[in-house]
Design an enzyme around this catalytic site. Structure first.
Site, PDB file in Angstrom:
ATOM      1  N   GLU A   1      11.937  13.408   0.432  1.00  9.32           N
ATOM      2  CA  GLU A   1      10.898  12.741  -0.370  1.00  9.32           C
ATOM      3  C   GLU A   1       9.505  13.225   0.003  1.00  9.32           C
ATOM      4  O   GLU A   1       8.663  13.439  -0.866  1.00  9.32           O
ATOM      5  CB  GLU A   1      11.009  11.224  -0.166  1.00  9.32           C
ATOM      6  CG  GLU A   1       9.811  10.401  -0.619  1.00  9.32           C
ATOM      7  CD  GLU A   1       9.607  10.399  -2.122  1.00  9.32           C
ATOM      8  OE1 GLU A   1      10.515  10.838  -2.856  1.00  9.32           O
ATOM      9  OE2 GLU A   1       8.520   9.970  -2.568  1.00  9.32           O
TER      10      GLU A   1
ATOM     11  N   THR B   1       6.140  27.222   6.259  1.00 12.67           N
ATOM     12  CA  THR B   1       4.871  26.580   5.916  1.00 12.67           C
ATOM     13  C   THR B   1       3.706  27.439   6.384  1.00 12.67           C
ATOM     14  O   THR B   1       2.712  27.619   5.671  1.00 12.67           O
ATOM     15  CB  THR B   1       4.785  25.189   6.565  1.00 12.67           C
ATOM     16  OG1 THR B   1       6.040  24.533   6.397  1.00 12.67           O
ATOM     17  CG2 THR B   1       3.707  24.356   5.927  1.00 12.67           C
TER      18      THR B   1
ATOM     19  N   ASP C   1       7.347  22.015 -26.000  1.00 13.11           N
ATOM     20  CA  ASP C   1       7.336  20.692 -25.382  1.00 13.11           C
ATOM     21  C   ASP C   1       8.407  20.695 -24.289  1.00 13.11           C
ATOM     22  O   ASP C   1       8.968  21.730 -23.967  1.00 13.11           O
ATOM     23  CB  ASP C   1       7.619  19.590 -26.417  1.00 13.11           C
ATOM     24  CG  ASP C   1       7.009  18.250 -26.009  1.00 13.11           C
ATOM     25  OD1 ASP C   1       7.370  17.717 -24.931  1.00 13.11           O
ATOM     26  OD2 ASP C   1       6.154  17.734 -26.747  1.00 13.11           O
TER      27      ASP C   1
ATOM     28  N   SER D   1      12.316   8.718 -12.158  1.00 14.93           N
ATOM     29  CA  SER D   1      12.157  10.012 -11.486  1.00 14.93           C
ATOM     30  C   SER D   1      13.310  10.935 -11.789  1.00 14.93           C
ATOM     31  O   SER D   1      13.129  12.133 -12.007  1.00 14.93           O
ATOM     32  CB  SER D   1      12.114   9.838  -9.977  1.00 14.93           C
ATOM     33  OG  SER D   1      10.909   9.326  -9.575  1.00 14.93           O
TER      34      SER D   1
ATOM     35  N   LYS E   1       2.977  30.273   4.089  1.00 15.18           N
ATOM     36  CA  LYS E   1       2.182  29.897   2.910  1.00 15.18           C
ATOM     37  C   LYS E   1       0.697  29.834   3.254  1.00 15.18           C
ATOM     38  O   LYS E   1      -0.158  30.318   2.509  1.00 15.18           O
ATOM     39  CB  LYS E   1       2.661  28.570   2.340  1.00 15.18           C
ATOM     40  CG  LYS E   1       4.074  28.660   1.788  1.00 15.18           C
ATOM     41  CD  LYS E   1       4.485  27.399   1.051  1.00 15.18           C
ATOM     42  CE  LYS E   1       3.841  27.274  -0.316  1.00 15.18           C
ATOM     43  NZ  LYS E   1       4.379  28.214  -1.284  1.00 15.18           N
TER      44      LYS E   1
ATOM     45  N   SER F   1      -1.961  27.335  -4.951  1.00 16.17           N
ATOM     46  CA  SER F   1      -1.847  28.781  -5.187  1.00 16.17           C
ATOM     47  C   SER F   1      -2.611  29.189  -6.437  1.00 16.17           C
ATOM     48  O   SER F   1      -3.311  30.206  -6.443  1.00 16.17           O
ATOM     49  CB  SER F   1      -0.375  29.172  -5.316  1.00 16.17           C
ATOM     50  OG  SER F   1       0.288  28.974  -4.100  1.00 16.17           O
TER      51      SER F   1
ATOM     52  N   HIS G   1       0.842  -1.193   0.000  1.00 15.00           N
ATOM     53  CA  HIS G   1       0.000   0.000   0.000  1.00 15.00           C
ATOM     54  C   HIS G   1       0.876   1.242   0.000  1.00 15.00           C
ATOM     55  O   HIS G   1       0.704   2.154  -0.821  1.00 15.00           O
ATOM     56  CB  HIS G   1      -0.922  -0.020   1.222  1.00 15.00           C
ATOM     57  CG  HIS G   1      -1.585   1.285   1.518  1.00 15.00           C
ATOM     58  ND1 HIS G   1      -2.615   1.804   0.755  1.00 15.00           N
ATOM     59  CD2 HIS G   1      -1.370   2.208   2.492  1.00 15.00           C
ATOM     60  CE1 HIS G   1      -2.987   2.969   1.254  1.00 15.00           C
ATOM     61  NE2 HIS G   1      -2.266   3.239   2.308  1.00 15.00           N
TER      62      HIS G   1
ATOM     63  N   TRP H   1       7.141   0.082   3.938  1.00 13.06           N
ATOM     64  CA  TRP H   1       7.729   0.787   2.781  1.00 13.06           C
ATOM     65  C   TRP H   1       9.093   1.354   3.129  1.00 13.06           C
ATOM     66  O   TRP H   1       9.888   1.627   2.248  1.00 13.06           O
ATOM     67  CB  TRP H   1       6.792   1.893   2.273  1.00 13.06           C
ATOM     68  CG  TRP H   1       6.942   3.224   2.926  1.00 13.06           C
ATOM     69  CD1 TRP H   1       6.347   3.649   4.080  1.00 13.06           C
ATOM     70  CD2 TRP H   1       7.739   4.329   2.467  1.00 13.06           C
ATOM     71  NE1 TRP H   1       6.742   4.937   4.369  1.00 13.06           N
ATOM     72  CE2 TRP H   1       7.585   5.376   3.385  1.00 13.06           C
ATOM     73  CE3 TRP H   1       8.579   4.522   1.361  1.00 13.06           C
ATOM     74  CZ2 TRP H   1       8.227   6.612   3.253  1.00 13.06           C
ATOM     75  CZ3 TRP H   1       9.217   5.759   1.215  1.00 13.06           C
ATOM     76  CH2 TRP H   1       9.039   6.781   2.163  1.00 13.06           C
TER      77      TRP H   1
ATOM     78  N   HIS I   1      14.446  13.198  12.625  1.00 10.89           N
ATOM     79  CA  HIS I   1      13.250  13.257  13.462  1.00 10.89           C
ATOM     80  C   HIS I   1      12.379  12.024  13.237  1.00 10.89           C
ATOM     81  O   HIS I   1      11.404  11.815  13.939  1.00 10.89           O
ATOM     82  CB  HIS I   1      12.444  14.547  13.262  1.00 10.89           C
ATOM     83  CG  HIS I   1      11.817  14.705  11.912  1.00 10.89           C
ATOM     84  ND1 HIS I   1      11.875  15.860  11.193  1.00 10.89           N
ATOM     85  CD2 HIS I   1      11.063  13.863  11.148  1.00 10.89           C
ATOM     86  CE1 HIS I   1      11.211  15.732  10.047  1.00 10.89           C
ATOM     87  NE2 HIS I   1      10.715  14.537  10.005  1.00 10.89           N
TER      88      HIS I   1
ATOM     89  N   HIS J   1      13.193  12.114   4.076  1.00  4.48           N
ATOM     90  CA  HIS J   1      12.533  13.337   4.456  1.00  4.48           C
ATOM     91  C   HIS J   1      12.334  14.276   3.270  1.00  4.48           C
ATOM     92  O   HIS J   1      11.208  14.725   3.035  1.00  4.48           O
ATOM     93  CB  HIS J   1      13.158  14.049   5.653  1.00  4.48           C
ATOM     94  CG  HIS J   1      12.168  15.044   6.093  1.00  4.48           C
ATOM     95  ND1 HIS J   1      11.068  14.721   6.870  1.00  4.48           N
ATOM     96  CD2 HIS J   1      11.985  16.326   5.715  1.00  4.48           C
ATOM     97  CE1 HIS J   1      10.289  15.786   6.965  1.00  4.48           C
ATOM     98  NE2 HIS J   1      10.831  16.776   6.275  1.00  4.48           N
TER      99      HIS J   1
END
Lengths: 383, 184, 527
Positions: C256, C329, C108, C171, C332, C269, C79, C144, C303, C254
């Site tokens: 990620e 954050t 493009d 990626s 924002k 936004s 999952h 995961w 952390h 992190h």
């Protein structure tokens, strides 16, 4: 189908008749540290709730007041330097205010020398049980040591065969016993993969890492029975290795220690006595259920590809010496551990006898039993 | 319209960054070890130390060193320290042993890994001789007593009075051995 | 400028794309590739969601009713892997492909052929990962986060490693493409600060991907070497350290999670500004905030590891650094609120999802701030409190923003308006479902229920039952979403080029549906 749908909705509603659902918060716990941690938790919680009420309140009000039907002409501003500076500085100040007490509590948690004396207990995580060694209590030349296994029977957790009891999944055969008002240092490591020793009531959680020790200290203020869990994914039975700590008075602690020392002596006596198959079977069945059934299953059939079947196994039926060797040495490279340190002679003989006489093995095999003396002989032969 | 081979400085530097970051992750291995040694992270300690007095201005104090043992996996070895703990004076060499017994009729090769708690003490425990520096072998049913000679240097942080030295024993190899005659 | 130009370079393109499967297999068109990524992500979302339904079905009651714990751990692991690497990340890449060239006025992406390869690597990677379901030993079941040494000795780990390598390559190539495109192919006059915020968010995200996906590759390579080639990176017996794995993994892990949220910030936004009919408040501070978040994301990884036994100094550093991220954050969130304030707001489906994003992502941020407090984290770590936190930031966070983006830009992609009434129904069902599913998980987490548990003690029963009901509701509602999207591809009210009253940006100057080739000549920017 319609009934099932209603059950889906009504079942959770019906559960709200008990008080357990009110457990929506962290426990305050029974140590000074756990109380401080709870305080920090509530503090940061109130801070975020307050911020949330302010911000969301403003947002929802704006959403309603400036809906198109109420305000045809939108404003055009894109800046407000005062506001922007304020809403950067004020959160910073709030965070600093939170960081100070949090840092102080953390420092306290790390200060292992804050108090003199106390007891040291080595905690070893295994797949899937805990082992405890009381380093201050020597029995012979080794510390007093025992394993703590889950005792909830498979009938309760598999397919709801039998109703669950109150301490479902939180009960063990041998709890950790510690005295109250005494500093206790847990020295935590692992036998195999990473586990984690977690006691919410003490605010103690430290990972058990193979090859390394981590220390966690606590001092329990209130006698009682406290339950915790393994909190690092460690394989199949990660949910089935709980922790039970009994905090008792100093006197009760001494009595328990004495009991344990006596038991060690008693085993020597028990090993000598004559055992009947019935006695061995009864003890063996109990041990099998707690230590073996998780993998080899209650019916001895194992799980294909993972755990071999004992029912109909050639070793179990016809090879007494071979079976003793497997239990004593384990099978390298597999999940089968060595049980030499986990079971005493009486327990080992009983469980081997149980497997040899169950599931038709006695009919098809040599049907011989193993007595504790056999195990002692095996050990002596190998010294 | 062919504009020639694809040349773009940004592209090249990005590909370079990718390659660098891949090797960076491998660089983390020795970097981590150095960091651990310097900070005592995770209680790792390495290699033997020489014993020599740094200066005459050390002050002695007593430290309690406690010994732990763990047997990993299914290693069929009984392994424990001969003394559960020793009171030592800083800068004085002390000796103790660990006892290991092979419980099988096979030859075992073992590695023993040390760990120290609190982690900050790791850099202050200096081992002059230790069975953890090399692999050990136990013949079938053999018992050996393995020595450690060490000292706790006086630079140990003031408020640390209890140090835990733990050894975890790992089995590396288990060999069948033809034992002709085994005497009891 | 050395932009690569398409093979058939005609001034007016009358022949469109090829027909049939070969079109999709060989396309180098950013719109086609964007579509491929988005459908792939939708399929992965439904598959990962099916696994979630299995998990919540088992957790509906204490006890093991449906599966053994080995299978349960496999569902939990798959999952996570499918949602992250198959759902959220490809969805954002799909949006990047569709929108970046349109929004910067480029014909493009800079490297269209590599773009095609980037996409097609994904079905291959997932094929390999999912094929373990049919092998002895089964799918990965180590979470995961695949911590060593549990993962080192697990069956079929080579397939897992191989799949991750291929996804990582996809990626990385995609990110290089994004950066090169943005840096080289903006329309004349579009300075970096004039660039739309979605493009900015992807520029930053791409740099993060380039920096950390190779570290993930390193981590899985080390794991493979420990498992098969006798090394001891993570094995204490050989002088290694299991904690090293966690450091390497979370150094990737992190950043990620910020990779999975930054594009959401960009999308939000755009949508909030459009439906408030008001320019975004604090455009440049939004950019600086995203940059600070990205930079800070590199120094907070431990952390995730507060209980492994790090020294006090390290724990303090990571606590403070993590708390710091709340500041940009917060800026924002305040800017979005200030954009709405004194706007002229309508509540079409994209706006509903975006506002829900702001509110619910912020709630996830609050639980994140609580988790940053290290002594408190000793109680929260590895419990359902963490599960609640990351699902709030990922589901009503990242996933809602993706849904908002789909509703917002679907008329541009298909030329048809989606059914607004059904869109709102999907929103409300999802909103209610997501909260019923994840809010109670805070409670059981605080009360002590650990994560990755196939079974649990009786005091957690009530809230788990509630959470499962919410999950079934949320899961079923996504079938409605599927229906809405498929229907819109074929029928719907015809959309104008502008589509939305307050929308701004180059993509709204071209036809709806957007022509196969756009901006063959760069547009003239006004102002």
């Amino acid at each position: 189908m319609k009934n099932k749908l209603w059950a889906l909705i009504l079942y959770p509603v019906s559960l709200f008749t008990s008080a357990d659902w009110l457990d929506v918060n962290m426990p305050v716990g029974v140590t000074d540290i756990s109380e401080e941690v709870f305080g920090l938790h509530m503090a940061i919680f109130f801070v975020v709730v307050a911020i949330g009420i302010l911000v969301f309140g403003f947002l929802f009000w704006s959403m309603w007041k400036y809906r198109r039907s109420n305000n045809k002409k939108p404003a055009t501003f894109t800046e407000n330097h005062t506001l922007e500076i304020l809403w950067t500085i004020i959160p910073t100040l709030i965070l600093v205010a939170m960081a100070v007490p949090a840092s102080m509590t953390l420092k306290k948690i790390y200060d292992h020398e804050a108090e003199e004396g106390g007891i040291d207990i080595q905690v070893v995580g295994w797949q899937w049980k805990w082992q405890y060694k009381y380093l201050d209590e020597q029995v012979g030349n080794k510390p007093l040591s025992f394993f703590s296994n889950l005792t909830t029977p498979a009938d309760q957790y598999e397919f709801n065969r039998v109703e669950k009891t109150e301490s479902y999944l939180l009960e063990v055969d041998e709890p950790v016993v510690i005295p109250v008002d005494t500093p206790v240092r847990f020295l935590i490591t692992s036998n195999d993969v990473i586990h984690s020793w977690y006691m919410g009531d003490f605010a103690v959680k430290q990972d058990a890492i193979p090859g390394f020790i981590n220390v966690a200290k606590t001092k329990v203020n209130v006698p009682g029975i406290y339950r915790g869990n393994c909190t690092e994914l460690c394989g199949e039975r990660h949910a089935y290795m709980p922790i039970v700590v009994k905090a008792v008075t100093q006197q009760e602690y001494e009595e328990w220690l004495q009991q344990k020392r006596d038991l060690a002596e008693q085993v020597a006596y028990l090993t000598e006595k004559e055992w009947t198959s019935e006695e061995l079977l009864a003890t063996g069945e109990e041990i099998y259920e707690t230590r073996c059934a998780a993998c080899h299953q209650a019916n001895g059939a194992g799980i294909a590809g993972f755990y071999p079947a004992l029912a109909g196994s050639d070793v179990v039926m016809n090879n007494k010496a071979g079976q003793i060797e497997i239990l004593m040495e384990g099978i390298r490279g597999s999940q089968m551990q060595s049980f030499a340190e986990q079971l005493n002679e009486v327990e080992m003989a009983s469980v081997i006898t149980f497997t040899r006489l169950s599931w038709g093995n006695d009919g098809s095999g040599d049907g011989e039993i193993v007595i504790p003396k056999d195990i002692v002989e095996y050990k002596e032969a190998n010294l | 319209m062919d504009k020639g081979p694809f040349k773009n400085k940004i592209f090249t530097s990005l590909v370079g960054a990718v390659i660098f970051m891949f090797f960076f992750s491998f660089m983390l291995v020795p970097l981590y070890n150095v960091f651990c040694e310097v900070t005592g992270l995770n209680g790792k300690i390495y290699g033997p130390s020489d014993f020599f007095k740094k200066s005459n201005e050390t002050y002695e104090r007593q430290v309690n060193v406690r010994f732990l043992s763990t047997v990993s996996g299914s290693a069929p070895v009984t392994f424990y320290p001969s003394s559960a703990n020793i009171e030592v004076l800083t800068d004085k060499v002390s000796k103790t042993t660990y006892v290991a017994t092979n419980n099988t009729n096979k030859k075992l090769t073992l590695s023993i890994v040390p760990s120290v708690s609190p982690g900050l003490a790791a850099e202050n425990i200096k081992k002059i001789q230790c069975f953890c520096f090399s692999e050990q072998t136990l013949e079938p049913y053999e018992t050996q007593e393995w020595p450690i000679r060490f000292y706790v240097d006086s630079e140990l942080t003031d408020n640390v009075n209890n140090v835990y030295l733990s050894y975890t024993l790992f089995e590396k190899e288990r060999e069948e051995v033809l034992v002709a005659n085994h005497e009891h | 400028m050395s932009a690569v130009v398409e093979n058939h370079d005609h001034h007016d393109d009358h022949h469109g794309p090829r027909k049939g499967f070969m079109r999709w297999l060989t396309t180098t068109n950013h719109k086609d590739i964007g579509t491929l990524y988005l459908w792939f992500a939708f399929a992965a979302f439904l598959l990962g969601g099916a696994f979630a339904m299995g998990i919540r079905a088992e957790l509906f009651e204490p006890g093991l009713q449906l599966m053994d714990p080995i299978r349960y751990n496999q569902l939990v692991t798959m999952h996570g892997l499918i949602m992250i690497f198959g759902g959220v990340m490809p969805a954002f890449v799909g949006l990047a492909n569709w929108l970046i060239p349109l929004q910067i006025g480029a014909p493009d992406m800079a490297m269209p052929r590599m773009n095609n390869l980037s996409f097609w690597l994904l079905p291959v990677a997932f094929g390999i990962l999912l094929s373990t379901a049919f092998m002895e030993g089964g799918m990965p079941g180590f979470g995961w986060t695949f911590y060593a040494p549990l993962s080192t000795n697990y069956p079929n780990i080579a397939y897992f490693v191989f799949a991750i390598h291929i996804m990582g390559a996809s990626s990385i190539m995609g990110s290089i493409n994004v950066v090169v495109t943005i840096m080289n192919m903006r329309a004349p006059g579009m300075t970096l600060m004039k660039m739309p915020l979605f493009v900015w968010s992807w520029l930053i995200t791409a740099y993060l991907l380039i920096a950390v996906m190779p570290v993930l590759a390193g981590a899985v390579t080390m794991l493979l070497m420990d498992a098969y080639f006798g090394t001891s990176f993570f094995d204490a017996a050989g002088g290694g350290d299991p904690v090293l794995f966690q450091h390497v993994f979370w150094f990737f892990g992190h950043p990620e999670v910020y990779i999975m949220i930054l594009p959401a910030f960009g999308i939000t936004s755009h949508i909030i500004s459009t439906f408030s009919r008001k320019p975004l408040f604090g455009h440049s501070s939004m950019v600086y905030a995203m940059v600070s978040i990205a930079v800070l994301s590199f120094v907070v990884w431990a952390h995730h590891m507060f209980t492994v036994g790090m020294p006090l100094v390290a724990e303090l550093f990571f606590m403070w650094a993590t708390m710091l991220i709340a500041i940009p954050t917060g800026v924002k969130v305040f800017n979005w609120c200030a954009t709405i304030f004194k706007g002229s707001i309508t509540y079409e489906t994209p706006m509903l999802f975006s506002i829900a994003f702001v509110v619910l992502f912020t709630i996830g941020g609050f639980s994140g701030l609580m988790l940053a407090i290290t002594p408190a984290d000793f109680q929260y770590h590895d419990t359902y409190f963490v599960v609640a936190h990351f699902h709030y930031v990922l589901v009503p966070g990242a996933v809602f923003s993706i849904m908002a983006a789909v509703y917002y830009w679907l008329p541009k992609w298909t030329g048809n308006m989606y059914d607004e009434r059904m869109g709102r129904m999907h929103f409300w069902l999802s909103f209610i479902g997501v909260n019923i599913t994840f809010f109670p998980q805070h409670f059981v987490g605080l009360a002590g229920m650990p994560r990755r548990y196939a079974d649990y003690a009786l005091q957690f029963a009530e809230w788990n039952a509630v959470s499962s009901v919410g999950a079934f509701l949320f899961g079923l509602s996504q079938l409605l979403f599927l229906y809405i999207v498929v229907k819109t591809v074929f029928v719907g009210k015809k959309a104008t080029p502008q589509v939305w009253d307050g929308a701004d940006g180059l993509e709204w100057t071209v036809d709806s549906p957007a022509p196969y080739h756009t901006f063959d000549t760069p547009p003239k920017l006004n102002g």
